[in-house]
Design an enzyme around this catalytic site. Structure first.
Site, PDB file in Angstrom:
ATOM      1  N   ASN A 294      -0.767   2.682  -4.067  1.00  0.00           N
ATOM      2  CA  ASN A 294      -0.813   2.425  -2.516  1.00  0.00           C
ATOM      3  C   ASN A 294      -0.365   1.146  -2.433  1.00  0.00           C
ATOM      4  OD1 ASN A 294      -2.339   0.700  -4.847  1.00  0.00           O
ATOM      5  ND2 ASN A 294      -4.350   1.356  -3.784  1.00  0.00           N
TER       6      ASN A 294
ATOM      7  N   TYR B 286      -5.947  -6.833 -14.309  1.00  0.00           N
ATOM      8  CA  TYR B 286      -6.550  -6.149 -13.986  1.00  0.00           C
ATOM      9  C   TYR B 286      -7.809  -6.074 -15.126  1.00  0.00           C
ATOM     10  CZ  TYR B 286      -4.262  -3.534  -9.661  1.00  0.00           C
ATOM     11  OH  TYR B 286      -3.690  -4.409  -7.909  1.00  0.00           O
TER      12      TYR B 286
ATOM     13  N   ARG C  67      -7.668  -7.556   3.781  1.00  0.00           N
ATOM     14  CA  ARG C  67      -8.089  -6.567   3.272  1.00  0.00           C
ATOM     15  C   ARG C  67      -8.458  -5.299   4.687  1.00  0.00           C
ATOM     16  NH1 ARG C  67      -9.193  -5.575  -1.891  1.00  0.00           N
ATOM     17  NH2 ARG C  67     -10.766  -3.824  -1.400  1.00  0.00           N
TER      18      ARG C  67
ATOM     19  N   ARG D 108      -1.828   0.818   4.089  1.00  0.00           N
ATOM     20  CA  ARG D 108      -1.836   1.879   2.982  1.00  0.00           C
ATOM     21  C   ARG D 108      -1.850   2.815   3.573  1.00  0.00           C
ATOM     22  NH1 ARG D 108      -6.210  -0.970  -0.496  1.00  0.00           N
ATOM     23  NH2 ARG D 108      -5.218  -1.488  -2.118  1.00  0.00           N
TER      24      ARG D 108
ATOM     25  N   HIS E 296      -1.866  -4.687  -2.984  1.00  0.00           N
ATOM     26  CA  HIS E 296      -3.167  -5.207  -3.453  1.00  0.00           C
ATOM     27  C   HIS E 296      -3.521  -6.680  -3.208  1.00  0.00           C
ATOM     28  CE1 HIS E 296      -6.321  -7.522  -6.374  1.00  0.00           C
ATOM     29  NE2 HIS E 296      -5.952  -8.458  -5.847  1.00  0.00           N
TER      30      HIS E 296
ATOM     31  N   PHE F 196      -8.769   4.956 -15.047  1.00  0.00           N
ATOM     32  CA  PHE F 196      -7.852   5.102 -14.512  1.00  0.00           C
ATOM     33  C   PHE F 196      -6.871   3.978 -14.580  1.00  0.00           C
ATOM     34  CE2 PHE F 196     -11.174   3.215 -11.028  1.00  0.00           C
ATOM     35  CZ  PHE F 196     -10.585   1.473 -11.530  1.00  0.00           C
TER      36      PHE F 196
ATOM     37  N   THR G 133      -8.527   2.067  -0.517  1.00  0.00           N
ATOM     38  CA  THR G 133      -7.863   1.945  -1.185  1.00  0.00           C
ATOM     39  C   THR G 133      -7.173   3.208  -1.713  1.00  0.00           C
ATOM     40  OG1 THR G 133     -10.067   1.142  -2.326  1.00  0.00           O
ATOM     41  CG2 THR G 133      -8.453   1.695  -3.744  1.00  0.00           C
TER      42      THR G 133
ATOM     43  N   LYS H  72       3.390  -3.949  -4.074  1.00  0.00           N
ATOM     44  CA  LYS H  72       3.099  -3.131  -5.378  1.00  0.00           C
ATOM     45  C   LYS H  72       4.592  -2.322  -5.520  1.00  0.00           C
ATOM     46  CE  LYS H  72      -1.429  -2.427  -5.884  1.00  0.00           C
ATOM     47  NZ  LYS H  72      -3.020  -1.155  -5.909  1.00  0.00           N
TER      48      LYS H  72
ATOM     49  N   GLU I  22      -7.256 -15.345  -8.675  1.00  0.00           N
ATOM     50  CA  GLU I  22      -6.400 -14.532  -8.713  1.00  0.00           C
ATOM     51  C   GLU I  22      -4.533 -14.869  -8.862  1.00  0.00           C
ATOM     52  OE1 GLU I  22      -8.046 -10.163  -7.732  1.00  0.00           O
ATOM     53  OE2 GLU I  22      -6.851 -11.019  -6.289  1.00  0.00           O
TER      54      GLU I  22
END
Ligand code: RTP
Ligand code: MG
Length: 141
Positions: free
Chosen positions: A114, A51, A87, A104, A117, A59, A93, A11, A128
């Site tokens: 964060n 998203y 993950r 993270r 993704h 949010f 998150t 990100k 995706e």
């Protein structure tokens, strides 16, 4: 164990922090291969589409604003159990809740900024990957 593919995004906050290489090293260290990658500045429509599942959440606007605040790096990772493995490398998150040593915990500042993704299931990974790599120009080795 099954060989899987998953969609990963570094990100804007992590790109700005200059930790792309450190994050890639973690993927490689865990046995995940980068089989497609590109750096891009997402448009608002692209980020909203990606998203869309969160479009009704409070949010959502902040999430989209953040995702278009600077360039991102999008990649497809391939390996054994890639979705869950990725993950695990990412951590929770909210970086305050992320386990020590996760991406993270080490590189993210807040639940909004964060760092990364990752697809959360086989079906979302498929959708995706097709969203960002429609031609699937991947390089399996
Ligand atoms: P991601 O989709 O980005 O990999 O993150 P995730 O699966 O860990 O979390 P998800 O529930 O899918 O949420 C997507 C992104 O929305 C932001 N978020 N903010 N303020 C909040 O309560 C909240 N909850 C989620 C996060 O930036 C999260 O990465
Ligand atoms: Mg998610």
């Amino acid at each position: 164990m099954a060989i899987e593919r998953t969609l990963s995004i570094i990100k804007p906050d992590a790109v700005a922090k200059n930790v792309i290489g450190q994050i890639y090293s973690r993927f490689e260290g865990a046995g995940l291969k980068i089989i497609a990658a590109r750096m891009t500045q997402l448009s608002r429509a692209e980020a909203e589409g990606f998203y869309a599942v969160h479009s009704a959440r409070p949010f959502f606007k902040d999430l989209v604003d953040f995702m278009i605040s600077g360039p991102v790096i999008i990649q497809v990772l391939e390996g054994e159990n890639a979705i869950a493995k990725h993950r695990d490398l990412m951590g929770a998150t909210d970086p305050k809740k992320a386990e020590k040593g996760t991406i993270r915990a080490d590189f993210a500042d807040s639940i909004d900024a964060n760092a990364v993704h990752g697809s959360d299931a086989e079906e979302t990974a498929k959708v995706e990957i097709a969203y960002y790599f429609p031609a699937l120009n991947v390089y399996s080795r």
